[in-house]
Design a protein around this motif. Structure first.
Motif, short mmCIF file in Angstrom:
data_model
loop_
_atom_site.label_atom_id
_atom_site.label_comp_id
_atom_site.label_asym_id
_atom_site.label_seq_id
_atom_site.Cartn_x
_atom_site.Cartn_y
_atom_site.Cartn_z
N VAL A 52 41.64 58.71 40.99
CA VAL A 52 42.27 57.78 40.20
C VAL A 52 42.92 56.50 40.80
O VAL A 52 43.75 56.17 40.10
CB VAL A 52 43.26 58.51 39.27
CG1 VAL A 52 42.90 59.75 38.47
CG2 VAL A 52 44.42 58.92 40.24
N THR A 53 42.18 55.94 41.94
CA THR A 53 42.96 54.97 42.52
C THR A 53 42.76 53.68 41.69
O THR A 53 43.72 52.96 41.63
CB THR A 53 41.91 54.79 43.93
OG1 THR A 53 42.22 55.80 44.72
CG2 THR A 53 42.64 53.51 45.03
N THR A 57 45.87 51.57 40.70
CA THR A 57 46.00 50.09 40.82
C THR A 57 46.10 49.12 39.58
O THR A 57 46.93 48.35 39.71
CB THR A 57 44.80 49.83 41.76
OG1 THR A 57 44.71 50.28 42.83
CG2 THR A 57 44.72 48.28 42.13
N LEU A 58 45.48 49.42 38.65
CA LEU A 58 45.73 48.79 37.52
C LEU A 58 47.07 48.77 36.90
O LEU A 58 47.52 48.05 36.30
CB LEU A 58 44.33 48.98 36.47
CG LEU A 58 43.04 48.68 36.83
CD1 LEU A 58 42.04 49.39 35.84
CD2 LEU A 58 43.03 47.12 36.72
N GLU A 64 53.60 45.13 37.55
CA GLU A 64 53.86 43.61 38.01
C GLU A 64 53.63 42.44 37.19
O GLU A 64 54.63 41.67 36.96
CB GLU A 64 52.92 43.42 39.25
CG GLU A 64 53.26 44.47 40.50
CD GLU A 64 52.03 44.12 41.66
OE1 GLU A 64 51.39 43.23 41.63
OE2 GLU A 64 52.24 45.02 42.55
N GLU A 65 52.62 42.67 36.19
CA GLU A 65 52.71 41.44 35.52
C GLU A 65 53.77 41.60 34.31
O GLU A 65 54.30 40.57 33.96
CB GLU A 65 51.18 41.55 34.50
CG GLU A 65 50.13 41.08 35.59
CD GLU A 65 48.71 41.15 34.79
OE1 GLU A 65 48.64 41.38 33.47
OE2 GLU A 65 47.73 41.00 35.69
N ARG A 66 54.07 42.76 33.90
CA ARG A 66 55.01 42.97 32.87
C ARG A 66 56.43 42.41 33.48
O ARG A 66 57.27 41.61 32.84
CB ARG A 66 55.37 44.35 32.55
CG ARG A 66 56.04 44.73 31.26
CD ARG A 66 55.98 46.17 30.97
NE ARG A 66 54.55 46.51 30.48
CZ ARG A 66 54.21 47.67 30.96
NH1 ARG A 66 54.75 48.40 31.86
NH2 ARG A 66 53.01 47.92 30.71
#
Length: 181
Positions: A52-53, A57-58, A64-66
């Motif tokens: 589930v890497t 990661t997503l 991070e974007e939030r």
């Protein structure tokens, strides 16, 4: 821990994300799901591993974007508040405070010419109190003249205001003064 629970007969379904390093030394995330099963009449445990890497990661990138968006919004709010304070301070300092200062000078001048009238003294006190309140308020918001135009322009502005009311010779020189210093 799951294996220990299994050995003690307290095992149920479980699913966890485990961090692993593959043969290349890369960090990967595996979702390990374990289930109790009956295998040839014996109680056993079946484990299924799923990489589930990319999902992890997503999810991290999304978080991070939030966070970045929240920071941008917070910065925009702060900039807007500072601009509003700056505008209010400028309006108070540049318009209202200067008008009250000139009115105070006129009252003081009239007071000297016509004697000391109680009404003029009371008016002067009200104007002086208003000037002090505005000065205090503008200092708590921002000091626009000095901040925007520098100390020399601020002094020149005050001298112009005083010169408009008081008949006195004033000379101001700032030849060797550097704002950056």
């Amino acid at each position: 821990r799951t294996l220990e629970n299994y050995r003690q007969g307290q095992f149920n379904r479980a699913s966890r994300i485990w961090k692993h390093h593959n043969r290349k030394g890369e960090t990967i995330f595996m979702e390990i799901s374990t289930h109790p099963i009956d295998y040839n009449g014996k109680q056993a445990m079946m484990s299924i591993a799923h990489n589930v890497t990319s999902r992890i990661t997503l999810e991290r990138k999304l978080e991070e974007e939030r966070v970045m968006k929240q920071k941008e919004i917070a910065e925009a709010v702060i900039v807007t508040q500072e601009k509003e304070r700056h505008d209010i301070s400028r309006e108070l300092h540049d318009n209202v405070n200067q008008q009250l200062t000139v009115a105070m000078m006129y009252i003081a001048s009239a007071e000297k010419k016509q004697g000391s009238s109680d009404l003029l003294k009371q008016s002067a006190n009200y104007v002086l109190n208003a000037i002090e309140e505005i000065r205090s308020l503008t200092k708590s918001l921002v000091t626009p003249l000095i901040k925007d135009f520098g100390l020399v322009k601020a002094i020149e502005s005050i001298l112009e205001d005083v010169g408009a009311v008081k008949e006195m010779k004033m000379e101001f020189t700032a030849d060797n003064f550097y704002e950056d210093d």
